[in-house]
Design an enzyme around this catalytic site. Structure first.
Site, short mmCIF file in Angstrom:
data_model
loop_
_atom_site.label_atom_id
_atom_site.label_comp_id
_atom_site.label_asym_id
_atom_site.label_seq_id
_atom_site.Cartn_x
_atom_site.Cartn_y
_atom_site.Cartn_z
N GLU A 301 0.83 -1.20 0.00
CA GLU A 301 0.00 0.00 0.00
C GLU A 301 0.86 1.25 0.00
O GLU A 301 1.09 1.87 1.05
CB GLU A 301 -0.93 0.02 1.22
CG GLU A 301 -2.04 -1.01 1.18
CD GLU A 301 -3.08 -0.83 2.29
OE1 GLU A 301 -2.83 -0.05 3.24
OE2 GLU A 301 -4.15 -1.49 2.21
N GLU A 393 -6.27 -7.17 -1.10
CA GLU A 393 -6.86 -7.09 0.24
C GLU A 393 -8.26 -6.56 0.13
O GLU A 393 -8.52 -5.62 -0.64
CB GLU A 393 -6.10 -6.08 1.12
CG GLU A 393 -5.00 -6.64 1.93
CD GLU A 393 -4.38 -5.59 2.85
OE1 GLU A 393 -5.09 -4.70 3.37
OE2 GLU A 393 -3.15 -5.67 3.03
#
Ligand code: GCU
Length: 475
Positions: A301, A393
């Site tokens: 991320e 995710e």
């Protein structure tokens, strides 16, 4: 459903010795059939009054829960093998069983649907992870009516151990247009779980939990989440690299794809870890390049970092990986915590304007359904037909991985992803206290991971959605 014959177990409730029908000789041996009447039987009896069985009879489980048939089977090689149970169920209701392998839970609530008559024999197929050599496969009735009439178990450990698994079927993957395609050049959707950070929850990623994930949940893919900071890789590169090697082997044994997640998070600029990433991925790719199931997730991320910096990072790292493993698919986290920039006040336009200069890559997107409604969903739906996307995710809760589940909005996302054949791994496969950790707190200390009794509501929900049948075209 006759209930008149409450039967005593053979030899006074104990058992008869199991005998092999055919002895497997080599890895190339044919599938081996083990007759139920030769297995160890508890709370059941051998009968032969319904025609169509193989061997000399079948086992009629008593109409109680807890009776079992235990087969002793030989696997030529350790790994995930297919099990085919031949049975009859002349009633009007399913007769579920639990399957254990060498005492450990393998598949819970395996259904034995009605066959129409006691003389109509059908086959239920599942898989189990077996040790090389001898294994005890126990099939225990869980309903008050007992199990179905059990004729035999056929174990196919003949070919590659993982022949009938997601990797066995799909082989080496590649990006085809905006999809992920299998060895037959057909788009497929992979569904599975992400571990939590290995520095905190390695105890949740062990033999019994991985067996449950592969066999009871039917997962296609395991995301191996290795943090870099926050107490992860940078504190002991050797230890964390070895952990990842090990989890790749464990996923491989079970026929699952291994998604190696370079879980950079803080700092948000992946360039901070570029040198470390080069070292790590060189070793991973070198060691595993001959496997067909490795996928590289090179930035979890990125955040508060412009797209141009992420693109530059990827264009430096991808050639390093490809120098070792020319055909491995690479995933790349997008800006704004893998939101195509939305969480950073940007949009997918940054990526569309300046895509990464590399082939065989996919861009990742994360969503947490209780936090990320229309703005995120719309960004996703605008983008998926333009660049290759994978959801590495998602959670049914808020972006903290905690809070109330929004199953309705989660379903909206998953329906959309199924329609587009976009793969996903759910966060997360641990017993952390937060609502997004699938296991109830304390589960990982034990060895029981299959079924739903060990799961939090989000776990029950996502297991169902991983368990639904795969669609893996082979022609
Ligand atoms: C009948 C049938 C048996 C069967 C039993 C059951 O008695 O003849 O073979 O096992 O029903 O309900 O389990």
């Amino acid at each position: 459903m006759a209930r008149s014959r409450w039967l005593v177990a053979l030899t006074g409730g104990a058992a008869v010795a199991a005998t092999l029908v055919l002895a497997p000789t080599a890895a190339t041996a044919a599938p081996v059939r083990y007759e139920a009447e030769n297995a160890v039987v508890s709370q059941g009896v051998v009968e032969s009054n319904h025609a169509g069985f193989t061997g000399s009879g079948f086992v009629n489980y008593n109409n109680v829960s807890g009776g079992y048939v235990e087969y002793t089977v030989t696997a030529a090689q350790a790994g995930t093998h297919s099990l085919a149970f031949r049975y009859a169920n002349g009633t009007t209701a399913n007769r579920p069983v639990n399957v254990t392998v060498n005492g450990a839970s393998s598949v819970s609530a395996l259904a034995f649907p009605v066959t129409g008559a006691w003389t109509t024999w059908q086959t239920v197929t599942t898989s189990a992870t077996l040790a090389a050599g001898s294994n005890k496969i126990r099939v225990t009735a869980t309903g008050a009516e007992g199990g179905p009439n059990a004729d035999s178990l056929t174990v196919d450990s003949s070919g590659a151990p993982v022949a009938n698994t997601p990797v066995g079927i799909n082989g080496q993957l590649h990006v085809c247009g905006v999809k992920l395609c299998n060895q037959y050049d057909k788009p497929i959707q992979l569904r599975g779980m992400s571990t939590h950070g290995l520095q905190w929850y390695a105890q949740c990623v062990k033999t019994a939990s991985l067996d449950a994930l592969a066999n009871d949940w039917g997962a296609d893919i395991l995301r191996i989440s290795m943090y870099i900071q926050e107490g992860g890789y940078e504190t002991d590169p050797r230890k964390y690299t070895d952990m990842v090697h090990n989890y790749i082997e464990e996923a491989t044994k079970r026929g699952m794809y291994a998604l190696v997640d370079w879980h950079q998070l803080t700092p948000g600029d992946p360039n901070h870890n570029l040198a470390r990433a080069k070292t790590f991925f060189t070793e991973i790719a070198q060691r595993h390049k001959d496997k067909v199931n490795i996928i590289y997730d090179i930035a979890n991320e990125p955040n508060e970092t412009p797209w141009s910096a992420i693109k530059s990072y990827a264009e430096q790292l991808i050639p390093v990986i490809r120098a070792q493993d020319a055909n491995g698919v690479v995933f790349l986290g997008t800006h704004g915590w893998a939101s195509f920039g939305v969480s950073d006040g940007r949009s997918e336009q940054d990526i569309l304007n300046a895509p990464v200069n590399a082939t065989n890559i996919m861009y990742t997107f994360h969503f947490y359904a209780a936090s990320h409604h229309d703005e995120y969903f719309n960004a996703l739906s605008r983008t998926v037909d333009r660049i290759p996307v994978f959801i590495t995710e998602f959670g049914t809760q808020t972006s903290s991985g905690d809070g109330t589940n929004d199953f309705a909005y989660s379903q909206k996302y998953l329906d959309f992803l199924a329609g587009k054949k976009i793969g996903w791994t759910n966060w997360n496969f641990s017993d952390d206290f937060r609502s997004g950790a699938v296991f109830k707190t304390g589960t990982c200390a034990g060895n029981n991971f299959s079924g739903t009794s060990v799961l939090k509501p989000a776990g029950v929900w996502v297991r169902d959605r991983i368990k639904s049948p795969d669609d893996f075209p082979t022609s």
